[in-house]
Design an enzyme around this catalytic site. Structure first.
Site, mmCIF file in Angstrom:
data_model
loop_
_atom_site.group_PDB
_atom_site.id
_atom_site.type_symbol
_atom_site.label_atom_id
_atom_site.label_comp_id
_atom_site.label_asym_id
_atom_site.label_seq_id
_atom_site.Cartn_x
_atom_site.Cartn_y
_atom_site.Cartn_z
ATOM 1 N N LEU A 188 0.829 -1.207 0.000
ATOM 2 C CA LEU A 188 0.000 0.000 0.000
ATOM 3 C C LEU A 188 0.860 1.251 0.000
ATOM 4 O O LEU A 188 2.042 1.214 0.349
ATOM 5 C CB LEU A 188 -0.968 0.028 1.182
ATOM 6 N N CYS A 189 0.225 2.342 -0.385
ATOM 7 C CA CYS A 189 0.811 3.679 -0.386
ATOM 8 C C CYS A 189 2.082 3.690 -1.249
ATOM 9 O O CYS A 189 2.017 3.461 -2.440
ATOM 10 C CB CYS A 189 1.059 4.151 1.040
ATOM 11 N N HIS A 190 3.266 3.923 -0.670
ATOM 12 C CA HIS A 190 4.500 3.918 -1.450
ATOM 13 C C HIS A 190 5.142 2.534 -1.538
ATOM 14 O O HIS A 190 6.109 2.360 -2.296
ATOM 15 C CB HIS A 190 5.499 4.918 -0.867
ATOM 16 N N GLY A 263 -3.466 -0.932 -1.582
ATOM 17 C CA GLY A 263 -4.252 0.151 -1.019
ATOM 18 C C GLY A 263 -3.582 1.482 -1.301
ATOM 19 O O GLY A 263 -2.369 1.540 -1.558
#
Length: 284
Positions: A188-190, A263
Site C-alpha cells: 500500500l501507499c509507497h 491500497g
C-alpha cells in the site's frame, strides 16, 4: 486528527543527521493521529494450521534525498505496517520480517498510534524482529522454493520503500518467486514502488493497483510534510512498466487484481488488512 493544531508548516529538524527533516507540525496535525481506525478484526474461522506465514519486507534506510539537497527522515509508516499485520495475525498467520541489509526496520515514529492499545500490543510482540530482522538474501537462500511456508509477501508503505527496494535484485527474486508459486503480494501507499524491482519487461504488466499518487507527493512540500520534492516519480515508472494506477487521489481505496492486493494510503491500511486476511483465509 490531533487536537493541538498548528499553522507551522516548517519541516522539523532531525538532529540525528545533517540537513535532515521530519514533517512540519502542521502536516503532522493533519495526517497523524494517536489512535488508528483499526476495526472489524475478528476472524472466527482463523487459520490454525501453524504452517503458513507472511514474509514482511521492510525498509532499512531512513534518509531519502530531495531535489533541493535536503533529506526526508522517513521509513515505514507504522499504521501502514501494523494495521495489515494486525488483521493477518488475528486471522492466524505469523510473520518473518526481513530487510535488504538485515539491519533494523526504520519507522516513521512520528506517525505511531501510541494510544491504540491493540496496535501497540502487536508492535511490542514483534519489536525484537523489527530490531533484528532477517537478511533478505538469507531468506532467499534458505526459505524460498516450491515448499516454502510463506503464503504471501507484504511490503509496507512509507517513503522508506522508495530507498533500495525498487532497485534490489533480492526484491526482484522474491516477487518473481511469489508469481511463480501463486503467492500473494500485499502492499500500500509507497510500498508498491518495490514492484519496480521486477524490471521494465515486467511480469506485472497489465495488473491494476492502488498506490499513493505522484501528484500528491508533489503537493506535500507546500505544507512541510517533506522538506523538498522527490527526485523521481515512482508511480509514473510503474505505469511505464505496464501497471495500471486506479486512483488519482486518496480515499482509502483497496483493490485486488489476481494475487496482487493494494491500497492507496494510510487511509486504506485497515481495509487492506481485512482484504488480505480474508483472501489468505479463503486460500487455505
Amino acid at each position: 486528527m490531533t487536537n493541538n493544531l498548528t499553522t507551522d508548516k516548517t519541516p522539523t529538524r532531525d538532529l540525528a543527521e545533517d540537513n535532515a527533516y521530519f514533517p512540519s507540525p502542521f502536516s503532522l496535525s493533519q495526517f497523524t493521529s494517536a489512535k488508528s481506525d483499526l476495526s472489524n478484526a475478528e476472524y472466527p474461522n482463523a487459520y490454525q494450521g501453524g504452517r503458513w506465514k507472511v514474509l514482511v519486507v521492510a525498509a532499512d534506510e531512513r534518509y531519502l534525498p530531495m531535489q533541493n539537497g535536503t533529506l526526508f527522515s522517513t521509513g515505514n509508516h507504522p499504521v501502514e505496517t501494523l494495521l495489515p499485520m494486525y488483521h493477518l495475525a488475528q486471522a492466524g498467520f505469523d510473520f518473518d520480517i526481513a530487510t535488504l541489509s538485515g539491519n533494523s526496520v526504520k519507522f516513521e515514529y512520528w506517525a505511531m498510534p501510541n494510544e491504540d492499545k491493540a496496535v501497540m500490543s502487536l508492535f511490542a510482540k514483534y519489536r525484537q524482529q523489527f530490531q533484528t530482522p532477517l537478511k533478505l538474501a538469507d531468506v532467499i537462500a534458505n526459505n524460498l522454493g516450491a515448499d516454502s511456508d510463506y503464503i504471501a509477501v507484504f511490503i509496507p508503505g512509507g517513503h522508506g520503500a522508495l530507498i533500495g527496494l525498487p532497485f534490489s535484485s533480492e526484491m526482484s527474486t522474491v516477487l518473481n518467486w511469489a508469481m511463480d508459486y501463486n503467492k500473494f503480494i500485499i502492499s500500500l501507499c509507497h510500498g508498491p514502488a518495490a514492484l519496480l524491482a521486477v524490471g521494465s519487461n515486467s511480469r506485472l504488466a497489465g495488473y491494476s493497483l492502488c498506490a499513493f499518487p505522484d501528484a500528491l507527493d508533489a503537493q506535500t512540500p507546500d505544507i512541510g510534510y517533506m522538506p523538498g520534492h522527490l527526485t523521481w516519480q515512482y508511480a509514473k515508472q510503474l505505469q511505464a512498466n505496464g501497471l495500471v494506477m486506479l486512483n488519482e487521489g486518496i480515499s482509502g481505496m483497496v483493490h485486488q487484481d489476481r494475487n496482487l492486493l493494494t491500497g492507496d494510503s494510510p487511509l486504506a491500511a485497515n481495509a487492506l488488512g481485512q482484504l488480505a486476511a480474508n483472501t489468505l483465509l479463503n486460500a487455505v
